[in-house]
Design an enzyme around this catalytic site. Structure first.
Site, short mmCIF file in Angstrom:
data_model
loop_
_atom_site.label_atom_id
_atom_site.label_comp_id
_atom_site.label_asym_id
_atom_site.label_seq_id
_atom_site.Cartn_x
_atom_site.Cartn_y
_atom_site.Cartn_z
N ASP A 252 -16.54 -31.12 9.56
CA ASP A 252 -17.55 -32.04 10.10
C ASP A 252 -17.25 -33.48 9.71
O ASP A 252 -17.45 -34.41 10.49
CB ASP A 252 -18.94 -31.67 9.57
CG ASP A 252 -19.53 -30.54 10.38
OD1 ASP A 252 -20.59 -30.04 10.01
OD2 ASP A 252 -18.91 -30.16 11.39
N ASP B 148 -16.75 -36.52 12.21
CA ASP B 148 -17.54 -37.77 12.12
C ASP B 148 -16.62 -38.99 12.06
O ASP B 148 -16.85 -40.02 12.70
CB ASP B 148 -18.42 -37.75 10.87
CG ASP B 148 -19.65 -36.89 11.08
OD1 ASP B 148 -20.34 -36.60 10.11
OD2 ASP B 148 -19.90 -36.51 12.25
N SER C 2 -36.32 -7.48 24.07
CA SER C 2 -35.11 -6.67 23.91
C SER C 2 -35.47 -5.22 24.16
O SER C 2 -36.61 -4.90 24.49
CB SER C 2 -34.51 -6.88 22.54
OG SER C 2 -35.51 -6.86 21.58
N GLU D 53 -29.49 2.36 34.57
CA GLU D 53 -28.65 1.22 34.93
C GLU D 53 -27.61 0.94 33.84
O GLU D 53 -27.99 0.60 32.71
CB GLU D 53 -29.56 -0.02 35.11
CG GLU D 53 -30.68 0.23 36.10
CD GLU D 53 -31.78 -0.83 36.05
OE1 GLU D 53 -31.59 -1.89 35.41
OE2 GLU D 53 -32.85 -0.58 36.65
N LYS E 208 -25.46 -0.61 31.23
CA LYS E 208 -25.83 -1.85 30.53
C LYS E 208 -24.61 -2.75 30.37
O LYS E 208 -23.74 -2.47 29.54
CB LYS E 208 -26.43 -1.48 29.17
CG LYS E 208 -26.99 -2.62 28.40
CD LYS E 208 -27.73 -2.07 27.17
CE LYS E 208 -28.29 -3.19 26.32
NZ LYS E 208 -27.28 -4.00 25.68
N ARG F 294 -31.60 -16.82 27.26
CA ARG F 294 -32.64 -16.03 26.59
C ARG F 294 -33.21 -16.75 25.37
O ARG F 294 -34.38 -16.69 25.10
CB ARG F 294 -32.05 -14.68 26.16
CG ARG F 294 -33.05 -13.80 25.48
CD ARG F 294 -32.44 -12.44 25.17
NE ARG F 294 -33.45 -11.55 24.63
CZ ARG F 294 -33.82 -11.52 23.36
NH1 ARG F 294 -33.25 -12.34 22.51
NH2 ARG F 294 -34.74 -10.70 22.94
N GLU G 112 -27.72 -10.38 34.11
CA GLU G 112 -26.66 -10.59 33.13
C GLU G 112 -25.54 -11.45 33.70
O GLU G 112 -25.08 -11.21 34.81
CB GLU G 112 -26.10 -9.20 32.76
CG GLU G 112 -25.54 -9.10 31.38
CD GLU G 112 -26.60 -9.01 30.28
OE1 GLU G 112 -27.81 -9.04 30.59
OE2 GLU G 112 -26.18 -8.93 29.11
N LYS H 98 -35.17 2.90 32.65
CA LYS H 98 -36.49 2.29 32.82
C LYS H 98 -37.34 3.25 33.61
O LYS H 98 -36.86 3.85 34.57
CB LYS H 98 -36.38 1.00 33.63
CG LYS H 98 -35.52 -0.05 33.00
CD LYS H 98 -35.33 -1.22 33.95
CE LYS H 98 -34.32 -2.18 33.36
NZ LYS H 98 -33.82 -3.14 34.34
N LYS I 135 -27.07 3.93 24.01
CA LYS I 135 -25.77 3.35 23.68
C LYS I 135 -24.66 4.40 23.74
O LYS I 135 -24.90 5.57 23.47
CB LYS I 135 -25.82 2.75 22.26
CG LYS I 135 -26.74 1.54 22.15
CD LYS I 135 -26.21 0.40 22.99
CE LYS I 135 -26.93 -0.90 22.77
NZ LYS I 135 -26.54 -1.64 21.62
S1 IVH Z 1 -33.95 -4.98 31.21
C1 IVH Z 1 -37.57 -5.61 28.63
N1 IVH Z 1 -31.82 -4.07 32.39
O1 IVH Z 1 -29.89 -5.64 27.47
C2 IVH Z 1 -36.42 -5.35 29.52
N2 IVH Z 1 -31.52 -5.31 30.38
O2 IVH Z 1 -31.45 -5.22 24.80
C3 IVH Z 1 -35.14 -5.89 29.00
N3 IVH Z 1 -29.19 -5.62 29.72
O3 IVH Z 1 -31.19 -8.78 26.74
C4 IVH Z 1 -34.13 -6.21 29.97
N4 IVH Z 1 -28.31 -4.55 31.43
O4 IVH Z 1 -29.17 -8.70 28.22
C5 IVH Z 1 -32.30 -4.76 31.33
N5 IVH Z 1 -30.05 -3.22 33.58
C6 IVH Z 1 -30.50 -3.91 32.54
C7 IVH Z 1 -29.65 -4.48 31.57
C8 IVH Z 1 -30.21 -5.18 30.49
C9 IVH Z 1 -28.05 -5.23 30.32
C10 IVH Z 1 -29.27 -6.39 28.46
C11 IVH Z 1 -30.06 -7.67 28.54
C12 IVH Z 1 -31.10 -7.60 27.46
C13 IVH Z 1 -30.60 -6.48 26.61
C14 IVH Z 1 -31.75 -5.72 26.03
#
Ligand code: IVH
Length: 676
Positions: A34, A38, A83, A117, A119, A140, A177, A285, A309
């Site tokens: 830094d 500077d 999240s 879906e 992720k 976010r 995303e 979901k 996961k």
């Molecule tokens: S729904 C409350 N849908 O996962 C609903 N999130 O840990 C939250 N993500 O920050 C979001 N694919 O960046 C949703 N099909 C999907 C997703 C998704 C990736 C990520 C998203 C979120 C994180 C949640």
């Protein structure tokens, strides 16, 4: 010096500055300190002052003052970006479904339809459309406040600037995303470790032209605030997104039943490496929006969704040593220092051993060959010991009976709920008297959900402690910045950044303040409950003068464990001093009754017995949504006792004694004007 030479020198310095500025603001890895950064800025400014003809749009005189945290304007999300909780196994999924079924009080054979879906592992973004026009795009951030990255998002071709569909809502916040495809990532000549970092870095460029250089993609999957959205399921919402011109994940599916979720999970996991974008799991979901609404949220994740996961990665390594770490609550956590191994692309050299009982149960010793697992973002841990490879001379690991930091006795507390001794051993000293505990308490104090002091990381806390700059949390607000400026690795810019963050943090909500104190058993949810009940920091401070805390038992969610811990906290003189000092310096926002104008305003309720078609948790949330509050003691403060099947006789008798109105479920429903 000749004019041309001066110009060349100036250009060279600007180029250098631009390069380091990019590295710095990207937060990827600044290559110079830094102080040097500077110095470079000062040299450019000096040249400009001396030779008036020198000008550049990239000069620090143009962009100086925009500190990293202020690089983009901060904007609150109308609806927070939450999240997801995680599942790692079929059992986790079964439990997830069970919890849902219990909450809505349905039977085991209730069929739930999910939107599954894949992720994408990228960066989430929120796109606000008004009157069919893309108006503003946010990152976010911390979930409640994001950064305005509109101009950068506008460079992504997958993001439509204008929607030409009649049924597009009047106002909507489309969320999805931002990511980079693996094939594009490979083509990039870049310094990023993985596609996710590349996407993040490029999205946070100061200059949108730099964002444009990286081929970012966008996939939409949910929404925040909306006005005029007419769909009832996630499936139809995803279809609408496509009709409106957004890209959606081609691997999305609607699925019924955990078994089918598992089949889909396995088949996607098989093709995972062949897909051109990184996925780290599958999001499930609940498809039906009405059911989603009923289920609502817990803490900062929805009850109606979960991220499954991909399977854990593991590897074999050797334990080199066992370290004892001391946490903020005095818990002694053993950590295995292992021979570094690469597990799924990440080098692992530490693995948690959880607690003393875990070491004894698995008979883990220094020198052992072990199987290490790293699942998702969870800290790596040891699964098992290979006893065949154990050295016959190895000795059982003896857990310290004295705190390695302050020498106090370590104890295992008796847990009155489980009627067993705790698995965790703790330092018996009280808070700030133990050096390690004090440091951890301060780390917690500055952390994201607490004071959220940007740039005040763990290393800085440790360093400032060592230098005697901070010993107690309030010292943060009296730091001598002239002294800090002279420390190695600090420069004018970084000092002014941290000063700015500290000043900013002085305005804090009451609930965050309570949470920041790091009182054992008072996590964020309990801090919220306490702040709502006590309303002002002065009332909170008044607890230090009380002997009897039983009044707090009226708060639904606060039990004996929390009361005991609060008493403990207030009985310590240093804690009271910390509290007193902080209240004097800070501007803590009292809890104001907001939007509390529901049908059950100012009314208190208590529930007993089993309700029909609704769990206790759902009834509680319903009452609270309508501005009523739940208390957990029958007293003259209680307005209504709601009775279901098989109510507790003691509660009904007490209610009668206090002349509390007793209602059945139908009468409650009538009061609520029925669930919307
Ligand atoms: S729904 C409350 N849908 O996962 C609903 N999130 O840990 C939250 N993500 O920050 C979001 N694919 O960046 C949703 N099909 C999907 C997703 C998704 C990736 C990520 C998203 C979120 C994180 C949640």
């Amino acid at each position: 010096m000749k004019k041309e030479k001066i110009k060349d020198l100036y250009k060279k310095k600007i180029k250098e500055f631009k390069h380091h500025n990019l590295l710095y603001f990207n937060k990827n890895n600044p290559k110079i300190s830094d102080a040097d950064f500077d110095q470079l800025k000062i040299e450019i400014l000096d040249l400009e002052k001396k030779y008036k003809y020198l000008k550049s749009k990239d000069s620090p005189s143009k962009i100086l003052g925009s500190k990293p945290s202020k690089n983009f304007k901060k904007v609150f999300h109308k609806v927070p970006m939450l999240s997801l909780s995680n599942a790692f196994s079929e059992e986790d999924l079964l439990n997830f479904e069970k919890r849902i079924i219990n909450y809505i009080d349905e039977t085991k054979d209730f069929r739930i339809e999910y939107s599954a879906e894949p992720k994408i592992d990228g960066i989430s973004a929120s796109l606000i459309y008004k009157n069919c026009k893309f108006e503003r795009g946010l990152s976010r951030g911390d979930g409640s406040e994001g950064e305005d990255i509109t101009e950068n998002l506008k460079t992504i071709t997958d993001i439509p600037h204008q929607i030409n569909s009649k049924d597009f809502p009047h106002e909507i916040d489309i969320r999805g995303e931002v990511f980079i495809q693996n094939s594009d990532f490979k083509k990039l000549e870049n310094k990023f470790a993985n596609p996710r970092n590349a996407a993040s870095g490029s999205l946070r460029q100061k200059n949108p032209d730099d964002t444009k250089k990286i081929p970012l993609k966008f996939i939409a999957y949910t929404f925040g605030f909306e006005k005029g959205l007419k769909v009832n399921t996630q499936k139809s919402f995803l279809e609408k997104l496509r009709d409106w011109g957004f890209k959606i994940n081609p691997l999305n599916k609607t699925i019924i039943g955990v078994k089918n979720l598992m089949d889909n999970y396995h088949s996607i996991e098989k093709i995972r490496n062949d897909i051109d974008f990184d996925i780290d799991g599958i999001v499930y979901k609940i498809n039906d929006f009405k059911l989603q609404k009923r289920l609502g949220y817990v803490a900062n994740a929805p009850r109606w969704a979960i991220a499954h996961k991909f399977s854990a990665n593991n590897g074999i390594s050797k334990i080199l040593d066992i370290d004892i770490q001391i946490g903020r609550t005095g818990a002694l956590t053993p950590v295995a220092k292992i021979k570094p191994i690469n597990i799924g692309g990440v080098v692992v050299s530490n693995a948690t051993l959880h607690n003393e009982d875990e070491i004894n149960r698995k008979d883990i010793r220094i020198g052992d060959t072990v199987l290490v697992e790293r699942a998702g973002d969870v800290i790596p841990h040891i699964i098992s010991v290979d006893f065949k490879k154990r050295n016959i001379k190895s000795k059982k690991f003896l857990f310290p009976t004295k705190c390695p930091s302050c020498g106090s006795k370590t104890i295992k507390e008796f847990n009155y709920v489980t009627k067993k001794k705790d698995a965790v051993r703790r330092c018996s000293s009280e808070g700030y008297e133990c050096k390690k505990i004090a440091i951890e308490k301060i780390k917690h104090f500055v952390s994201k959900d607490a004071f959220n002091i940007d740039g005040f990381g763990k290393k800085i806390v440790e360093n400032f402690w060592k230098l005697n700059l901070i010993k107690l949390p309030q010292d943060i607000f009296y730091l001598d910045f002239e002294k800090i400026k002279k420390l190695e690795g600090w420069g004018r810019q970084s000092v002014s950044n941290i000063k700015y963050s500290i000043d900013n943090s002085k305005n804090i909500s009451f609930e965050r303040f309570i949470y920041a104190l790091g009182i054992r058993h008072i996590g964020f949810e309990n801090a919220k409950l306490l702040s709502k009940h006590l309303k002002s920091p002065q009332n909170f401070f008044a607890l230090s003068k009380l002997d009897d805390f039983t009044e707090l038992l009226n708060i639904d969610g606060i039990g004996e464990t929390q009361i005991k811990s609060l008493k403990n906290f207030f009985s310590n003189k240093i804690n009271v001093k910390v509290l007193d000092d902080l209240i004097k310096i800070l501007s803590i926002k009292n809890v104001t009754k907001s939007r509390d104008n529901g049908l059950l305003k100012n009314k208190t309720f208590m529930l007993t017995g089993k309700l029909n078609g609704m769990s206790r948790a759902e009834a509680k949330s319903l009452i609270e949504k309508n501005s009523g509050s739940i208390i957990s003691n029958v007293s003259n403060k209680l307005d209504y006792l709601i009775i279901g099947d098989k109510p507790t006789k003691r509660k009904v008798d007490a209610a009668k004694e206090f002349n509390v109105k007793i209602l059945n479920q139908n009468e409650l429903q009538n009061m609520l004007n029925k669930r919307s």
